[in-house]
Design a protein around this motif. Structure first.
Motif, PDB file in Angstrom:
ATOM      1  N   ARG A 113      59.658  76.408  41.876  1.00 41.72           N
ATOM      2  CA  ARG A 113      60.506  75.404  41.669  1.00 41.72           C
ATOM      3  C   ARG A 113      61.056  74.662  42.859  1.00 41.72           C
ATOM      4  NH1 ARG A 113      62.376  79.205  37.739  1.00 41.72           N
ATOM      5  NH2 ARG A 113      64.426  79.630  38.707  1.00 41.72           N
ATOM      6  N   ASN A 169      59.713  74.560  45.827  1.00 37.79           N
ATOM      7  CA  ASN A 169      58.569  73.857  46.318  1.00 37.79           C
ATOM      8  C   ASN A 169      58.347  72.379  45.312  1.00 37.79           C
ATOM      9  OD1 ASN A 169      57.806  75.613  48.516  1.00 37.79           O
ATOM     10  ND2 ASN A 169      56.738  76.738  46.940  1.00 37.79           N
ATOM     11  N   ASN A 170      58.079  72.611  44.273  1.00 39.52           N
ATOM     12  CA  ASN A 170      57.830  71.462  43.437  1.00 39.52           C
ATOM     13  C   ASN A 170      58.886  70.400  43.661  1.00 39.52           C
ATOM     14  OD1 ASN A 170      55.669  72.994  42.276  1.00 39.52           O
ATOM     15  ND2 ASN A 170      56.661  73.384  40.357  1.00 39.52           N
ATOM     16  N   VAL A 226      58.446  68.866  47.215  1.00 42.43           N
ATOM     17  CA  VAL A 226      57.305  68.053  47.383  1.00 42.43           C
ATOM     18  C   VAL A 226      57.543  66.648  46.728  1.00 42.43           C
ATOM     19  CG1 VAL A 226      54.994  67.590  46.585  1.00 42.43           C
ATOM     20  CG2 VAL A 226      55.781  69.816  47.349  1.00 42.43           C
ATOM     21  N   ARG A 227      58.106  66.530  45.672  1.00 36.50           N
ATOM     22  CA  ARG A 227      58.485  65.231  45.000  1.00 36.50           C
ATOM     23  C   ARG A 227      59.264  64.274  45.725  1.00 36.50           C
ATOM     24  NH1 ARG A 227      58.710  68.691  40.204  1.00 36.50           N
ATOM     25  NH2 ARG A 227      60.943  68.801  40.406  1.00 36.50           N
ATOM     26  N   GLY A 279      53.523  76.968  43.264  1.00 39.02           N
ATOM     27  CA  GLY A 279      53.624  75.947  42.197  1.00 39.02           C
ATOM     28  C   GLY A 279      52.632  74.912  42.198  1.00 39.02           C
ATOM     29  N   SER A 280      52.665  74.156  41.328  1.00 30.41           N
ATOM     30  CA  SER A 280      51.440  73.124  40.944  1.00 30.41           C
ATOM     31  C   SER A 280      51.528  71.847  41.506  1.00 30.41           C
ATOM     32  CB  SER A 280      51.277  72.882  39.492  1.00 30.41           C
ATOM     33  OG  SER A 280      52.427  72.616  38.802  1.00 30.41           O
ATOM     34  N   GLN A 281      53.051  71.468  42.001  1.00 28.35           N
ATOM     35  CA  GLN A 281      53.259  70.104  42.492  1.00 28.35           C
ATOM     36  C   GLN A 281      52.393  69.788  43.746  1.00 28.35           C
ATOM     37  OE1 GLN A 281      54.553  66.383  41.738  1.00 28.35           O
ATOM     38  NE2 GLN A 281      54.721  68.205  40.341  1.00 28.35           N
ATOM     39  N   ILE A 282      52.494  70.907  44.476  1.00 24.26           N
ATOM     40  CA  ILE A 282      51.780  70.705  45.787  1.00 24.26           C
ATOM     41  C   ILE A 282      50.402  70.331  45.602  1.00 24.26           C
ATOM     42  CG2 ILE A 282      50.846  71.866  48.145  1.00 24.26           C
ATOM     43  CD1 ILE A 282      53.417  73.688  47.590  1.00 24.26           C
ATOM     44  N   PHE A 318      48.932  68.737  43.040  1.00 25.74           N
ATOM     45  CA  PHE A 318      49.107  67.477  42.518  1.00 25.74           C
ATOM     46  C   PHE A 318      49.254  66.372  43.520  1.00 25.74           C
ATOM     47  CE2 PHE A 318      51.136  64.011  40.495  1.00 25.74           C
ATOM     48  CZ  PHE A 318      50.675  63.679  39.372  1.00 25.74           C
ATOM     49  N   GLN A 319      50.246  66.438  44.195  1.00 26.99           N
ATOM     50  CA  GLN A 319      50.434  65.555  45.196  1.00 26.99           C
ATOM     51  C   GLN A 319      49.406  65.048  46.320  1.00 26.99           C
ATOM     52  OE1 GLN A 319      52.839  63.238  45.021  1.00 26.99           O
ATOM     53  NE2 GLN A 319      54.223  64.019  43.478  1.00 26.99           N
TER      54      GLN A 319
END
Length: 265
Positions: free
Chosen positions: A90, A92-93, A96-97, A134-137, A139-140
């Motif tokens: 959480r 990290n996500n 990153v955003r 996390g998945s946001q890394i 994704f971005q």
């Protein structure tokens, strides 16, 4: 900017690899929250000091590494072994955003290093590895590259470098799933011409001559023909051959190239 979460960087080594230490902002945070606070603060400071987007100086921000970081809660917890994987993801996500939003219109390049972890109970389905954080890394990211150690580079019995296979997992700017073999020496960095061997074979400048003997297989060398002359050469000693044999260098690359390689060496 270098966020050295793992505490593994060395100033003398960075200087030897060509890093200008006077231009380096070096942080060694204890937690992911501290790392991202520094990270966002530096970007914001540079943005504030730039009159316009076009006047912001180019910036390279490196985070080493996502998988090696710990959350503030985990850091302060008296119990050892308490798992906080979801909390780290959480953190990290969210970071990153924010970082992506702050730097998208500015000349900032982000390089985030991460670990590859082994899965438990795969049962033969899917990949046997995963990437923490996390998945946001993923994704971005505009580009995701998986590095896999495949060998060592030796001078005699001394290990001086390593080889790895780079596999492009994701690429927003070019076709994905490309692969390459990279090599570097510990004291000088990436060997830029390491793939020269394969490129010369593809171009027809090096041609295989006969089958390999047992000795050649053992030291990964083979007989090749260069302009009618048979030589025993491998990817690892091709540069040495070029640097010491001006005739071979001129045949492969044209006159004058030997001086460039001697200077580089």
């Amino acid at each position: 900017l270098l966020e050295d979460i793992e505490g593994s960087a060395d100033k003398e080594r960075l200087k030897a690899l060509g890093v200008d230490l006077d231009m380096l902002i070096w942080r060694s945070p204890e937690t992911l929250e501290e790392a991202y606070k520094d990270y966002l603060g530096v970007i914001q400071t540079i943005r504030d000091k730039s009159e316009t987007k076009d006047k912001m100086p180019p910036m390279l921000a490196v985070l080493d590494s996502v998988g090696g970081g710990t959350s503030q809660k985990e850091f302060e917890d008296e119990e050892i072994g308490t798992s906080e994987n979801a909390l780290r993801a959480r953190v990290n996500n969210a970071a990153v955003r924010r970082i992506a939003a702050m730097s998208k219109d500015y000349d900032v390049t982000h390089i985030w290093l991460n670990h590859i972890r082994s899965k438990i109970r795969v049962f033969g389905m899917g990949a046997d590895w995963f990437v923490p954080g996390g998945s946001q890394i993923a994704f971005q990211a505009a580009l995701r590259v998986r590095l896999q150690h495949i060998g060592l580079i030796k001078r005699g019995d001394t290990v001086v470098g390593a080889e790895c296979k780079a596999s492009v997992i994701k690429n927003k700017t070019y076709k994905p799933h490309e692969k390459a073999i990279l090599a570097w020496e510990f004291d000088t960095g990436i060997i830029r011409d390491y793939n020269l061997f394969e490129e010369l074979i593809e171009a027809g400048k090096l041609k295989k001559a006969g089958a390999e003997s047992k000795t050649e297989k053992a030291d990964k060398r083979s007989n090749y023909v260069i302009d009618g002359t048979s030589v025993t050469v491998s990817a690892k000693n091709l540069l040495e051959l070029i640097q010491t044999d001006s005739k071979v260098a001129e045949i492969l690359f044209g006159p004058g190239v030997i001086e460039r390689y001697k200077t580089k060496c």
